[in-house]
Design a protein around this motif. Structure first.
Motif, PDB file in Angstrom:
ATOM      1  N   PRO A   1      50.021  33.401  47.937  1.00 39.74           N
ATOM      2  CA  PRO A   1      49.620  34.822  48.134  1.00 39.74           C
ATOM      3  C   PRO A   1      49.638  35.479  46.795  1.00 39.74           C
ATOM      4  N   VAL A   2      50.207  35.286  45.501  1.00 41.12           N
ATOM      5  CA  VAL A   2      50.246  35.798  44.293  1.00 41.12           C
ATOM      6  C   VAL A   2      48.807  35.763  43.707  1.00 41.12           C
ATOM      7  N   LEU A   3      48.245  34.776  43.729  1.00 38.24           N
ATOM      8  CA  LEU A   3      46.962  34.157  43.056  1.00 38.24           C
ATOM      9  C   LEU A   3      45.911  35.281  43.325  1.00 38.24           C
ATOM     10  N   PRO A   4      45.508  35.620  44.441  1.00 41.54           N
ATOM     11  CA  PRO A   4      44.456  36.588  44.807  1.00 41.54           C
ATOM     12  C   PRO A   4      44.647  37.846  44.122  1.00 41.54           C
ATOM     13  N   TYR A   5      45.803  38.405  44.053  1.00 40.12           N
ATOM     14  CA  TYR A   5      46.084  39.722  43.649  1.00 40.12           C
ATOM     15  C   TYR A   5      45.922  39.699  41.975  1.00 40.12           C
ATOM     16  N   LEU A   6      46.490  38.449  41.358  1.00 36.83           N
ATOM     17  CA  LEU A   6      46.192  38.403  40.050  1.00 36.83           C
ATOM     18  C   LEU A   6      44.705  38.194  39.846  1.00 36.83           C
ATOM     19  N   MET A   7      43.931  37.624  40.421  1.00 37.36           N
ATOM     20  CA  MET A   7      42.479  37.710  40.320  1.00 37.36           C
ATOM     21  C   MET A   7      41.909  38.874  40.299  1.00 37.36           C
ATOM     22  N   ILE A   8      41.997  39.656  41.366  1.00 34.19           N
ATOM     23  CA  ILE A   8      41.482  40.995  41.341  1.00 34.19           C
ATOM     24  C   ILE A   8      42.181  42.218  40.503  1.00 34.19           C
ATOM     25  N   ALA A   9      43.230  41.829  39.990  1.00 34.17           N
ATOM     26  CA  ALA A   9      44.005  42.936  39.097  1.00 34.17           C
ATOM     27  C   ALA A   9      43.190  43.673  37.913  1.00 34.17           C
ATOM     28  N   PRO A  10      42.295  42.678  37.323  1.00 30.94           N
ATOM     29  CA  PRO A  10      41.559  43.302  36.271  1.00 30.94           C
ATOM     30  C   PRO A  10      40.570  44.369  36.980  1.00 30.94           C
ATOM     31  N   SER A  11      39.931  43.826  37.750  1.00 32.76           N
ATOM     32  CA  SER A  11      38.899  44.848  38.581  1.00 32.76           C
ATOM     33  C   SER A  11      39.517  46.130  39.282  1.00 32.76           C
ATOM     34  N   LEU A  12      40.909  45.931  39.508  1.00 35.84           N
ATOM     35  CA  LEU A  12      41.408  47.101  40.298  1.00 35.84           C
ATOM     36  C   LEU A  12      41.894  47.975  39.195  1.00 35.84           C
ATOM     37  N   LEU A  13      42.446  47.551  38.047  1.00 31.21           N
ATOM     38  CA  LEU A  13      42.604  48.481  37.059  1.00 31.21           C
ATOM     39  C   LEU A  13      41.554  49.163  36.473  1.00 31.21           C
ATOM     40  N   LEU A  14      40.431  48.354  36.453  1.00 36.89           N
ATOM     41  CA  LEU A  14      39.207  49.026  35.757  1.00 36.89           C
ATOM     42  C   LEU A  14      38.814  50.228  36.977  1.00 36.89           C
ATOM     43  N   ALA A  15      39.009  49.882  38.366  1.00 34.96           N
ATOM     44  CA  ALA A  15      38.522  50.893  39.302  1.00 34.96           C
ATOM     45  C   ALA A  15      39.503  52.109  39.089  1.00 34.96           C
ATOM     46  N   LEU A  16      40.980  51.876  38.885  1.00 40.48           N
ATOM     47  CA  LEU A  16      41.808  53.070  38.866  1.00 40.48           C
ATOM     48  C   LEU A  16      41.513  53.947  37.571  1.00 40.48           C
ATOM     49  N   ALA A  17      41.064  53.258  36.559  1.00 41.82           N
ATOM     50  CA  ALA A  17      40.612  54.151  35.277  1.00 41.82           C
ATOM     51  C   ALA A  17      39.472  54.717  35.615  1.00 41.82           C
TER      52      ALA A  17
END
Length: 290
Positions: free
Chosen positions: A6-22
C-alpha cells in the motif's frame, strides 16, 4: 511484502504531489494572505481586513458586470468551438485528396501567437480602413463604415467570434484523436444493417467520442475563462469597461489602480468558480458513465 504494497503507490506519486502543492497550493495560500490584508502599491502587507476586499468587489458594479460577461464569454466560446469543431473533425477524418494540407490549414491559427492574431483582427476590424468594412462595402452589404470595436454591442460579439476561431484548432486536434480510436469495423457492421450516416454518427461516433468531448470542454473552459490577449489586444476592456471579463478586470485592478488586495480576491473568486465547475462536471460525467 504485503505490508509494503500500500505504501508503494503513494511513494510513486509523491514527486508529482509535491510539485502540484508547490505550483497550486502555495500560490493560493499567498493569494489568500494578500486578499485578507490591506496592501500598498509596492505589495507590502498592512492591516488584516478579513473579507473587506471581497465586500468591495461585491459592491463594485464593474466586477459584477465582468463576472456575468465572463460567463457569457466562456459559454459562447466553448460551445461555439465544440459545435464548429465536430463537423470539421469529421470531415478531416475522412480519406480524401489533400487531407494533409487541409489539416495544416485548420491547425495554422493554433500555431500563431494569440496576441498577434488579436492584433491582426484589430486591424481588420478598424472602423476607418479595416478589411472587414472594405469587404462588406465592396459586396454592397453596408453603405458606411461600422465602428466594430467602439461599441460593446459589436465589439464583444466580434471578440467571441475571434476566440472561437482560435479555439477550434485545439478542439479539432482532440476530437481527431478520438475519431482515430473508433474501430472501422463498427461502421462496416452498421452499414451492413442499413444504417445511414446520421444514424451511425448518433449511435456510434457521438457516444464513443463523448470522453474526448468532455476533455475538450473542461480544458477549453479553463483556457477560455482565463484568456487575456484577445480582449486586451482589441479593446483593453473598453469602451468604458463594457468588454471587460474577470481576467482583464483583475489586471486593471492590480496593475493600473494598484489595488492588490482586491486583485488577489478576484483571483481567488476565479479559482473557486473553475474548481466548482470542474468538480461538478466531472461528477456528472462519472455518474452518466456509471
Amino acid at each position: 511484502m504485503t505490508a509494503e504494497r500500500p505504501v508503494l503507490p503513494y511513494l510513486m506519486i509523491a514527486p508529482s504531489l509535491l510539485l502540484a502543492l508547490a505550483i497550486v497550493v502555495w500560490p493560493i495560500v499567498e493569494l489568500s494572505e494578500i486578499a485578507s490584508h490591506s496592501v500598498n502599491r509596492f505589495g507590502q502587507l498592512r492591516d488584516f481586513v478579513g473579507l473587506a476586499n471581497f465586500e468591495a468587489l461585491w459592491n463594485d458594479p464593474n466586477f459584477i458586470a465582468s463576472l456575468w460577461r465572463t460567463l457569457v464569454w466562456t459559454v459562447c466560446v466553448v460551445g461555439g468551438a465544440l459545435l464548429t469543431a465536430i463537423p470539421v473533425s469529421l470531415v478531416l477524418n475522412e480519406d480524401f485528396y489533400g487531407r494533409g494540407l487541409a489539416r495544416v490549414l485548420v491547425m495554422l491559427p493554433w500555431a500563431v501567437s494569440l496576441t498577434m492574431t488579436a492584433i491582426v483582427w484589430r486591424w481588420a476590424l478598424s472602423g476607418e480602413s479595416g478589411m472587414l468594412n472594405s469587404a462588406l462595402m465592396g459586396l454592397g452589404i453596408i453603405g458606411t463604415n461600422i465602428q466594430w470595436l467602439a461599441d460593446a454591442s459589436t465589439a464583444f460579439p466580434m471578440q467571441i467570434f475571434i476566440a472561437i476561431i482560435v479555439t477550434v484548432p485545439f478542439t479539432v486536434t482532440i476530437l481527431l484523436g478520438g475519431l482515430s480510436a473508433i474501430p472501422d469495423d463498427l461502421y462496416e457492421a452498421a452499414a451492413l444493417e442499413g444504417a445511414g450516416r446520421w444514424t451511425m454518427f448518433r449511435t456510434i461516433t457521438l457516444p464513443l467520442l463523448k470522453p474526448f468531448l468532455n476533455i475538450a470542454m473542461i480544458l477549453n473552459t479553463i483556457y477560455v475563462f482565463n484568456s487575456f490577449p484577445i480582449i486586451w489586444a482589441t479593446t483593453q476592456g473598453g469602451p468604458a469597461n463594457s468588454t471587460d471579463i474577470l481576467v482583464t478586470y483583475l489586471y486593471k485592478m492590480g496593475f493600473r489602480l494598484g489595488k492588490l488586495g482586491e486583485a488577489s480576491a478576484v483571483s481567488l473568486v476565479m479559482f473557486a468558480i473553475l474548481l466548482v465547475f470542474t468538480l461538478i462536471y466531472v461528477r456528472l460525467s462519472m455518474r452518466r458513465e456509471a
